[in-house]
Design a protein around this motif. Structure first.
Motif, PDB file in Angstrom:
ATOM      1  N   MET A 181       0.815  -1.211   0.000  1.00 21.39           N
ATOM      2  CA  MET A 181       0.000   0.000   0.000  1.00 21.39           C
ATOM      3  C   MET A 181       0.849   1.262   0.000  1.00 21.39           C
ATOM      4  SD  MET A 181      -3.086  -0.909  -0.215  1.00 21.39           S
ATOM      5  CE  MET A 181      -3.854   0.666   0.167  1.00 21.39           C
ATOM      6  N   ALA A 182       2.094   1.147   0.475  1.00 26.64           N
ATOM      7  CA  ALA A 182       2.949   2.326   0.543  1.00 26.64           C
ATOM      8  C   ALA A 182       3.280   2.870  -0.842  1.00 26.64           C
ATOM      9  CB  ALA A 182       4.241   1.992   1.293  1.00 26.64           C
ATOM     10  N   ASP A 183       3.165   2.032  -1.890  1.00 25.02           N
ATOM     11  CA  ASP A 183       3.442   2.504  -3.243  1.00 25.02           C
ATOM     12  C   ASP A 183       2.352   3.444  -3.751  1.00 25.02           C
ATOM     13  OD1 ASP A 183       5.689   0.966  -3.194  1.00 25.02           O
ATOM     14  OD2 ASP A 183       4.795  -0.724  -4.277  1.00 25.02           O
ATOM     15  N   PHE A 184       1.145   3.361  -3.142  1.00 20.62           N
ATOM     16  CA  PHE A 184       0.010   4.144  -3.649  1.00 20.62           C
ATOM     17  C   PHE A 184      -0.541   5.119  -2.624  1.00 20.62           C
ATOM     18  CE2 PHE A 184      -0.053  -0.230  -5.315  1.00 20.62           C
ATOM     19  CZ  PHE A 184       0.225   0.017  -6.647  1.00 20.62           C
ATOM     20  N   ASP A 185      -0.323   4.829  -1.336  1.00 15.85           N
ATOM     21  CA  ASP A 185      -0.922   5.654  -0.286  1.00 15.85           C
ATOM     22  C   ASP A 185       0.185   6.299   0.540  1.00 15.85           C
ATOM     23  OD1 ASP A 185      -2.314   6.820   1.763  1.00 15.85           O
ATOM     24  OD2 ASP A 185      -3.445   5.019   2.320  1.00 15.85           O
ATOM     25  N   PRO A 186       0.371   7.617   0.454  1.00 16.09           N
ATOM     26  CA  PRO A 186       1.430   8.279   1.242  1.00 16.09           C
ATOM     27  C   PRO A 186       1.256   8.083   2.742  1.00 16.09           C
ATOM     28  CG  PRO A 186       0.593   9.729  -0.487  1.00 16.09           C
ATOM     29  CD  PRO A 186      -0.317   8.551  -0.453  1.00 16.09           C
ATOM     30  N   ARG A 187      -0.010   7.998   3.201  1.00 21.11           N
ATOM     31  CA  ARG A 187      -0.232   7.784   4.640  1.00 21.11           C
ATOM     32  C   ARG A 187       0.251   6.397   5.063  1.00 21.11           C
ATOM     33  NH1 ARG A 187      -6.463   9.086   5.219  1.00 21.11           N
ATOM     34  NH2 ARG A 187      -6.407   7.728   3.372  1.00 21.11           N
ATOM     35  N   ALA A 188       0.023   5.414   4.235  1.00 19.23           N
ATOM     36  CA  ALA A 188       0.525   4.070   4.545  1.00 19.23           C
ATOM     37  C   ALA A 188       2.055   4.053   4.568  1.00 19.23           C
ATOM     38  CB  ALA A 188       0.002   3.065   3.524  1.00 19.23           C
ATOM     39  N   ALA A 189       2.671   4.809   3.647  1.00 17.80           N
ATOM     40  CA  ALA A 189       4.132   4.874   3.631  1.00 17.80           C
ATOM     41  C   ALA A 189       4.664   5.513   4.903  1.00 17.80           C
ATOM     42  CB  ALA A 189       4.596   5.644   2.398  1.00 17.80           C
ATOM     43  N   LYS A 190       4.015   6.609   5.342  1.00 22.18           N
ATOM     44  CA  LYS A 190       4.450   7.262   6.577  1.00 22.18           C
ATOM     45  C   LYS A 190       4.259   6.341   7.779  1.00 22.18           C
ATOM     46  CE  LYS A 190       5.944  11.340   5.386  1.00 22.18           C
ATOM     47  NZ  LYS A 190       7.348  11.743   5.687  1.00 22.18           N
ATOM     48  N   ARG A 191       3.127   5.637   7.790  1.00 20.02           N
ATOM     49  CA  ARG A 191       2.860   4.717   8.899  1.00 20.02           C
ATOM     50  C   ARG A 191       3.914   3.608   8.947  1.00 20.02           C
ATOM     51  NH1 ARG A 191      -1.949   3.974   7.819  1.00 20.02           N
ATOM     52  NH2 ARG A 191      -1.806   2.054   6.582  1.00 20.02           N
ATOM     53  N   ALA A 192       4.238   3.035   7.798  1.00 16.78           N
ATOM     54  CA  ALA A 192       5.264   1.988   7.749  1.00 16.78           C
ATOM     55  C   ALA A 192       6.625   2.539   8.149  1.00 16.78           C
ATOM     56  CB  ALA A 192       5.331   1.389   6.346  1.00 16.78           C
ATOM     57  N   GLU A 193       6.899   3.774   7.739  1.00 13.92           N
ATOM     58  CA  GLU A 193       8.169   4.392   8.105  1.00 13.92           C
ATOM     59  C   GLU A 193       8.286   4.545   9.609  1.00 13.92           C
ATOM     60  OE1 GLU A 193      10.556   8.597   7.280  1.00 13.92           O
ATOM     61  OE2 GLU A 193       8.872   8.008   6.000  1.00 13.92           O
ATOM     62  N   ARG A 194       7.183   4.983  10.239  1.00 15.18           N
ATOM     63  CA  ARG A 194       7.208   5.122  11.711  1.00 15.18           C
ATOM     64  C   ARG A 194       7.385   3.767  12.391  1.00 15.18           C
ATOM     65  NH1 ARG A 194       2.998   8.873  10.539  1.00 15.18           N
ATOM     66  NH2 ARG A 194       1.439   7.259  11.019  1.00 15.18           N
ATOM     67  N   GLN A 195       6.732   2.745  11.842  1.00 11.79           N
ATOM     68  CA  GLN A 195       6.845   1.406  12.443  1.00 11.79           C
ATOM     69  C   GLN A 195       8.285   0.895  12.362  1.00 11.79           C
ATOM     70  OE1 GLN A 195       3.937  -0.552  10.037  1.00 11.79           O
ATOM     71  NE2 GLN A 195       2.221  -0.055  11.401  1.00 11.79           N
ATOM     72  N   VAL A 196       8.941   1.127  11.220  1.00  9.96           N
ATOM     73  CA  VAL A 196      10.336   0.701  11.088  1.00  9.96           C
ATOM     74  C   VAL A 196      11.221   1.458  12.073  1.00  9.96           C
ATOM     75  CG1 VAL A 196      12.325   0.667   9.534  1.00  9.96           C
ATOM     76  CG2 VAL A 196      10.087  -0.027   8.691  1.00  9.96           C
ATOM     77  N   LEU A 197      10.968   2.757  12.227  1.00  7.86           N
ATOM     78  CA  LEU A 197      11.751   3.552  13.170  1.00  7.86           C
ATOM     79  C   LEU A 197      11.567   3.059  14.599  1.00  7.86           C
ATOM     80  CD1 LEU A 197      11.353   7.205  11.802  1.00  7.86           C
ATOM     81  CD2 LEU A 197      13.496   5.945  12.131  1.00  7.86           C
ATOM     82  N   VAL A 198      10.328   2.698  14.954  1.00  9.73           N
ATOM     83  CA  VAL A 198      10.070   2.184  16.301  1.00  9.73           C
ATOM     84  C   VAL A 198      10.854   0.892  16.534  1.00  9.73           C
ATOM     85  CG1 VAL A 198       8.306   1.162  17.794  1.00  9.73           C
ATOM     86  CG2 VAL A 198       7.827   3.291  16.577  1.00  9.73           C
ATOM     87  N   MET A 199      10.845   0.012  15.546  1.00  9.04           N
ATOM     88  CA  MET A 199      11.580  -1.247  15.687  1.00  9.04           C
ATOM     89  C   MET A 199      13.082  -1.012  15.836  1.00  9.04           C
ATOM     90  SD  MET A 199       9.608  -3.576  12.867  1.00  9.04           S
ATOM     91  CE  MET A 199       7.812  -3.725  12.890  1.00  9.04           C
ATOM     92  N   LEU A 200      13.617  -0.101  15.052  1.00 12.37           N
ATOM     93  CA  LEU A 200      15.047   0.209  15.172  1.00 12.37           C
ATOM     94  C   LEU A 200      15.352   0.846  16.522  1.00 12.37           C
ATOM     95  CD1 LEU A 200      15.757   1.584  11.578  1.00 12.37           C
ATOM     96  CD2 LEU A 200      16.423  -0.636  12.517  1.00 12.37           C
ATOM     97  N   GLY A 201      14.427   1.665  17.003  1.00 10.25           N
ATOM     98  CA  GLY A 201      14.611   2.253  18.331  1.00 10.25           C
ATOM     99  C   GLY A 201      14.588   1.198  19.422  1.00 10.25           C
ATOM    100  N   LEU A 202      13.674   0.218  19.301  1.00 13.31           N
ATOM    101  CA  LEU A 202      13.630  -0.876  20.280  1.00 13.31           C
ATOM    102  C   LEU A 202      14.921  -1.700  20.235  1.00 13.31           C
ATOM    103  CD1 LEU A 202       9.929  -2.073  19.850  1.00 13.31           C
ATOM    104  CD2 LEU A 202      10.914  -0.891  21.820  1.00 13.31           C
ATOM    105  N   SER A 203      15.467  -1.883  19.032  1.00 14.64           N
ATOM    106  CA  SER A 203      16.741  -2.596  18.919  1.00 14.64           C
ATOM    107  C   SER A 203      17.839  -1.845  19.663  1.00 14.64           C
ATOM    108  CB  SER A 203      17.113  -2.766  17.444  1.00 14.64           C
ATOM    109  OG  SER A 203      18.429  -3.254  17.326  1.00 14.64           O
ATOM    110  N   ALA A 204      17.897  -0.529  19.456  1.00 16.23           N
ATOM    111  CA  ALA A 204      18.918   0.267  20.144  1.00 16.23           C
ATOM    112  C   ALA A 204      18.731   0.209  21.651  1.00 16.23           C
ATOM    113  CB  ALA A 204      18.865   1.713  19.648  1.00 16.23           C
ATOM    114  N   LEU A 205      17.472   0.292  22.113  1.00 20.10           N
ATOM    115  CA  LEU A 205      17.201   0.213  23.558  1.00 20.10           C
ATOM    116  C   LEU A 205      17.604  -1.149  24.114  1.00 20.10           C
ATOM    117  CD1 LEU A 205      13.728   2.013  23.837  1.00 20.10           C
ATOM    118  CD2 LEU A 205      15.959   2.867  24.606  1.00 20.10           C
TER     119      LEU A 205
END
Length: 305
Positions: free
Chosen positions: A1-25
């Motif tokens: 959905m990120a290829d067609f919906d900018p909101r889905a892309a932003k949501r996925a981007e935030r989810q990836v950032l959260v996961m990377l943050g949890l890894s760092a923590l």
């Protein structure tokens, strides 16, 4: 959905950032737990340390993996491409096309347009090796004399394992065997480490069955002999005594030691006899050590000398 919906892309981007943050923590939690949880030699603190270190290391590695998978599934294009494999090297045009495809793939991944994800990925990946660095720190410094010296010393009483009750020479009857520790073992800050070096077996036999050795005269007490309990092969406890043959057996790899030959190896992979502890009796009739072992107990190592 990120290829067609900018909101889905932003949501996925935030989810990836959260996961990377949890890894760092998780990585930071591992390092903090390594230094914050004290190891006082008890199994309770050892268990807490293992759990906290495992959780920190698990989170650090797991969330880098989930972030990579989520990034690939939600933000990278999933168009399948293939090319026929040729045995010969491609032409210049083909190599240029391959380089262009690599550049295009990098552009399509969107990492260049998403600097926060790129920064988070770099940060999490940079922290991920730190647990290995912290653990490798425990490999040094060199042990020095720590492996050769034990708690046994002149006048240290032989005590029952695990009660640490001193042993009267008169209580050791012919044919008996005792599992022994130094009386002062539990006063040590690292008594498990010390026990791994100082554990001893004492047995009483007829002195006439033991081969005479001028270098060991006076090391026993009326046929009571004390030998290291730590196998000279890989350090397993030599805990089996055969009363009729006077043989000590290591249950791990069946190394067999003959008490009548001062625990010389007669079978198995061990290459050295069990070190003998010189013992005597104090004024109250208790068994005591005359000194430490005159050779390092346990398996061989490079600095043994």
């Amino acid at each position: 959905m990120a290829d067609f919906d900018p909101r889905a892309a932003k949501r996925a981007e935030r989810q990836v950032l959260v996961m990377l943050g949890l890894s760092a923590l998780g990585t930071i939690f591992f390092i903090v737990a390594y230094f914050a949880v004290p190891l006082d030699g008890t199994f309770a603190t050892l268990q807490v340390s293992n759990i906290t270190l495992g959780l920190g290391l698990g989170f650090g590695i797991f969330f880098i993996g989930t972030a990579a998978v989520h990034l690939a599934k939600t933000l990278m294009p999933d168009t399948e491409m293939f090319d026929e494999r040729h045995p010969q090297r491609g032409t210049k045009e083909e190599r240029d096309d391959a380089a262009a495809i690599m550049v295009q793939s990098g552009q399509e991944s969107g990492l260049g347009r998403r600097p926060f994800i790129l920064g988070g990925l770099v940060g999490a990946a940079a922290l991920a090796p730190l647990p290995a660095v912290v653990l490798l720190r425990d490999l040094g410094p060199l042990p020095g004399d720590a492996l050769a010296e034990t708690l046994w010393d002149e006048g240290v009483r032989l005590a029952l394992d695990p009660s640490a009750e001193p042993i009267l020479a008169s209580d050791v009857t012919l044919g008996s065997v005792f599992h022994v520790i130094p009386e002062n073992l539990y006063e040590s800050d690292h008594f498990l480490d010390e026990k791994a070096k100082a554990a001893v077996l004492i047995m009483r036999v007829d002195p006439d069955v033991v081969e005479y050795d001028e270098d060991r005269v006076g090391w026993d007490v009326d046929g009571i002999y004390a030998f290291s309990k730590i196998c000279t092969h890989v350090g397993c406890p030599v805990a089996l005594y055969e009363q009729q043959t006077h043989h000590l057996l290591c249950p791990c790899h069946q190394s067999t030691f003959d008490l009548t030959q001062h625990c010389k190896v007669i079978f198995g992979p061990a290459k050295r006899a069990l070190p003998q502890l010189p013992i005597s009796v104090d004024d109250e009739g208790y068994l005591v050590a005359q000194s430490d072992f005159l050779e390092p107990p346990g398996p061989s190592y490079w600095e043994r000398g």
